[in-house]
Design a protein around this motif. Structure first.
Motif, PDB file in Angstrom:
ATOM      1  N   TYR A  90     -12.322 -31.670  55.486  1.00  0.00           N
ATOM      2  CA  TYR A  90     -12.893 -32.606  56.455  1.00  0.00           C
ATOM      3  C   TYR A  90     -12.474 -32.236  57.871  1.00  0.00           C
ATOM      4  CZ  TYR A  90     -13.784 -35.743  52.486  1.00  0.00           C
ATOM      5  OH  TYR A  90     -14.213 -36.289  51.311  1.00  0.00           O
ATOM      6  N   ARG A 143     -12.738 -42.189  56.527  1.00  0.00           N
ATOM      7  CA  ARG A 143     -13.858 -43.058  56.153  1.00  0.00           C
ATOM      8  C   ARG A 143     -14.992 -42.308  55.459  1.00  0.00           C
ATOM      9  NH1 ARG A 143     -16.665 -44.745  60.138  1.00  0.00           N
ATOM     10  NH2 ARG A 143     -15.912 -43.250  61.694  1.00  0.00           N
ATOM     11  N   THR A 180     -16.446 -39.462  52.624  1.00  0.00           N
ATOM     12  CA  THR A 180     -16.156 -38.819  51.346  1.00  0.00           C
ATOM     13  C   THR A 180     -17.323 -37.932  50.950  1.00  0.00           C
ATOM     14  OG1 THR A 180     -14.850 -40.745  50.639  1.00  0.00           O
ATOM     15  CG2 THR A 180     -15.502 -39.161  48.954  1.00  0.00           C
ATOM     16  N   GLN A 215     -20.535 -40.105  51.597  1.00  0.00           N
ATOM     17  CA  GLN A 215     -20.291 -41.533  51.632  1.00  0.00           C
ATOM     18  C   GLN A 215     -19.579 -41.871  52.941  1.00  0.00           C
ATOM     19  OE1 GLN A 215     -20.968 -44.017  49.252  1.00  0.00           O
ATOM     20  NE2 GLN A 215     -20.049 -45.582  50.550  1.00  0.00           N
ATOM     21  N   ARG A 265     -24.520 -44.127  51.827  1.00  0.00           N
ATOM     22  CA  ARG A 265     -24.355 -42.879  51.110  1.00  0.00           C
ATOM     23  C   ARG A 265     -25.564 -41.998  51.404  1.00  0.00           C
ATOM     24  NH1 ARG A 265     -23.853 -41.502  44.652  1.00  0.00           N
ATOM     25  NH2 ARG A 265     -26.090 -42.003  44.734  1.00  0.00           N
ATOM     26  N   SER A 315     -18.992 -35.392  48.104  1.00  0.00           N
ATOM     27  CA  SER A 315     -18.959 -35.075  46.673  1.00  0.00           C
ATOM     28  C   SER A 315     -20.212 -34.298  46.315  1.00  0.00           C
ATOM     29  CB  SER A 315     -18.851 -36.356  45.835  1.00  0.00           C
ATOM     30  OG  SER A 315     -19.978 -37.196  46.046  1.00  0.00           O
TER      31      SER A 315
END
Length: 120
Positions: A59, A67, A69, A82, A19, A71
């Motif tokens: 994306y 794969r 993410t 992530q 992350r 936020s």
């Protein structure tokens, strides 16, 4: 104006997760659309994804492939990326970027980058 500082990169093995964090300065985080780019050795910088002020996420489907993410946390003035099931081809310097009010393909503000290296 906003300053961006990425962290969370490192040397990992294929299949691991990471992350990445991008901390922003000041009290104006809510005014900025945020995004992530990456640049692999010998390649052009590539758009990974973005998140608007209201949380709408876009994306780059080709590079993300389900794969990644993105936020954002307004209380911490931070945006996250992530990455799951890391692959050697994810090796790159990952950059956080910001643009005031709406996302732009050429954002005005950039972080210094964080290196992600994935071993096979």
């Amino acid at each position: 104006q906003v300053q961006l500082v990425e962290s969370g990169g490192g040397l990992v093995q294929a299949g691991d997760s990471l992350r990445l964090s991008c901390a922003t300065s000041g009290r104006t985080f809510s005014l900025y659309a945020m995004g992530w780019f990456r640049q692999a050795p010998g390649k052009d910088r590539e758009f990974v994804g973005s998140i608007t002020r209201s949380g709408t996420i876009t994306y780059n489907a080709d590079s993300v492939k389900g794969r990644f993410t993105i936020s954002r946390n307004g209380a911490q003035n931070t945006v996250y990326l992530q990455i799951d099931n890391l692959k050697p081809e994810d090796t790159a310097v990952y950059y956080c970027a910001a643009n005031r009010l709406v996302w732009n393909a050429s954002p005005d503000y950039w972080g210094q980058g964080t290196q992600v290296t994935v071993s096979s």
